[in-house]
Design a protein around this motif. Structure first.
Motif, PDB file in Angstrom:
ATOM      1  N   LEU A   1      31.452  53.235 -16.852  1.00  0.00           N
ATOM      2  CA  LEU A   1      32.216  53.287 -18.099  1.00  0.00           C
ATOM      3  C   LEU A   1      33.705  53.027 -17.850  1.00  0.00           C
ATOM      4  O   LEU A   1      34.354  52.320 -18.615  1.00  0.00           O
ATOM      5  CB  LEU A   1      32.028  54.634 -18.790  1.00  0.00           C
ATOM      6  CG  LEU A   1      30.673  54.834 -19.478  1.00  0.00           C
ATOM      7  CD1 LEU A   1      30.535  56.287 -19.957  1.00  0.00           C
ATOM      8  CD2 LEU A   1      30.495  53.868 -20.634  1.00  0.00           C
ATOM      9  N   SER A   2      34.242  53.600 -16.776  1.00  0.00           N
ATOM     10  CA  SER A   2      35.662  53.380 -16.480  1.00  0.00           C
ATOM     11  C   SER A   2      35.931  51.917 -16.128  1.00  0.00           C
ATOM     12  O   SER A   2      36.984  51.378 -16.473  1.00  0.00           O
ATOM     13  CB  SER A   2      36.140  54.308 -15.354  1.00  0.00           C
ATOM     14  OG  SER A   2      35.618  53.898 -14.107  1.00  0.00           O
TER      15      SER A   2
ATOM     16  N   ARG B   1      34.302  49.350 -17.367  1.00  0.00           N
ATOM     17  CA  ARG B   1      34.193  48.577 -18.611  1.00  0.00           C
ATOM     18  C   ARG B   1      35.396  48.779 -19.518  1.00  0.00           C
ATOM     19  O   ARG B   1      35.684  47.938 -20.348  1.00  0.00           O
ATOM     20  CB  ARG B   1      32.902  48.947 -19.322  1.00  0.00           C
ATOM     21  CG  ARG B   1      31.684  48.474 -18.548  1.00  0.00           C
ATOM     22  CD  ARG B   1      30.379  48.888 -19.163  1.00  0.00           C
ATOM     23  NE  ARG B   1      29.277  48.494 -18.301  1.00  0.00           N
ATOM     24  CZ  ARG B   1      28.233  49.241 -18.042  1.00  0.00           C
ATOM     25  NH1 ARG B   1      28.107  50.440 -18.585  1.00  0.00           N
ATOM     26  NH2 ARG B   1      27.276  48.807 -17.251  1.00  0.00           N
ATOM     27  N   ARG B   2      36.103  49.920 -19.364  1.00  0.00           N
ATOM     28  CA  ARG B   2      37.285  50.174 -20.176  1.00  0.00           C
ATOM     29  C   ARG B   2      38.509  49.438 -19.648  1.00  0.00           C
ATOM     30  O   ARG B   2      39.469  49.283 -20.362  1.00  0.00           O
ATOM     31  CB  ARG B   2      37.598  51.682 -20.205  1.00  0.00           C
ATOM     32  CG  ARG B   2      36.693  52.418 -21.167  1.00  0.00           C
ATOM     33  CD  ARG B   2      37.087  53.867 -21.200  1.00  0.00           C
ATOM     34  NE  ARG B   2      35.908  54.563 -20.675  1.00  0.00           N
ATOM     35  CZ  ARG B   2      35.920  55.706 -20.059  1.00  0.00           C
ATOM     36  NH1 ARG B   2      37.021  56.360 -19.876  1.00  0.00           N
ATOM     37  NH2 ARG B   2      34.820  56.237 -19.610  1.00  0.00           N
ATOM     38  N   SER B   3      38.460  49.011 -18.404  1.00  0.00           N
ATOM     39  CA  SER B   3      39.632  48.358 -17.782  1.00  0.00           C
ATOM     40  C   SER B   3      39.887  46.991 -18.361  1.00  0.00           C
ATOM     41  O   SER B   3      39.075  46.292 -18.786  1.00  0.00           O
ATOM     42  CB  SER B   3      39.422  48.212 -16.281  1.00  0.00           C
ATOM     43  OG  SER B   3      39.228  49.450 -15.691  1.00  0.00           O
TER      44      SER B   3
ATOM     45  N   ASP C   1      29.719  57.437 -15.305  1.00  0.00           N
ATOM     46  CA  ASP C   1      31.158  57.602 -15.550  1.00  0.00           C
ATOM     47  C   ASP C   1      31.958  56.471 -14.906  1.00  0.00           C
ATOM     48  O   ASP C   1      32.876  55.926 -15.516  1.00  0.00           O
ATOM     49  CB  ASP C   1      31.659  58.946 -15.018  1.00  0.00           C
ATOM     50  CG  ASP C   1      31.258  60.112 -15.891  1.00  0.00           C
ATOM     51  OD1 ASP C   1      30.795  59.890 -17.036  1.00  0.00           O
ATOM     52  OD2 ASP C   1      31.402  61.257 -15.425  1.00  0.00           O
ATOM     53  N   PHE C   2      31.600  56.121 -13.677  1.00  0.00           N
ATOM     54  CA  PHE C   2      32.307  55.048 -12.978  1.00  0.00           C
ATOM     55  C   PHE C   2      32.124  53.716 -13.710  1.00  0.00           C
ATOM     56  O   PHE C   2      33.085  52.969 -13.914  1.00  0.00           O
ATOM     57  CB  PHE C   2      31.819  54.949 -11.535  1.00  0.00           C
ATOM     58  CG  PHE C   2      32.476  53.851 -10.749  1.00  0.00           C
ATOM     59  CD1 PHE C   2      33.821  53.927 -10.417  1.00  0.00           C
ATOM     60  CD2 PHE C   2      31.760  52.740 -10.345  1.00  0.00           C
ATOM     61  CE1 PHE C   2      34.435  52.912  -9.696  1.00  0.00           C
ATOM     62  CE2 PHE C   2      32.366  51.723  -9.619  1.00  0.00           C
ATOM     63  CZ  PHE C   2      33.710  51.818  -9.298  1.00  0.00           C
TER      64      PHE C   2
END
Length: 85
Positions: A80-81, A83-85, A77-78
């Motif tokens: 993924l977050s 990579r979305r930034s 989850d971390f």
């Protein structure tokens, strides 16, 4: 743009905070000593790799950083977050 010295200081500050966070978790929960040593060793390998990237003399050198076969869901989850930034 930040200077190389400021970037190094920032990297060191981030890894200091990570070490303190790990220390806090270890202080309140039972964690295998070997896990803590391996985690700190991995932090150090990553830190040195980043600092080498800032060093224009040796930007292509790499370390073998151990990668988990199946990451913990919280780590996934971390990542993924990030990579979305």
């Amino acid at each position: 743009m930040i200077t190389k010295t400021e970037a190094i200081d920032l990297v060191d500050d981030i890894f200091e905070e990570q070490a303190l966070a790990l220390g806090g978790m270890v202080a309140v929960d039972r964690v295998e000593d070997s896990f803590v040593w391996q985690m700190v060793k991995t932090f150090d390998l990553i830190r040195r790799k980043i600092l080498r990237r800032l060093d224009t003399e040796h930007p292509d050198e790499t370390d073998d950083i151990p990668q988990p076969i199946q990451p913990h869901p919280a780590i996934e989850d971390f990542l993924l977050s990030l990579r979305r930034s």
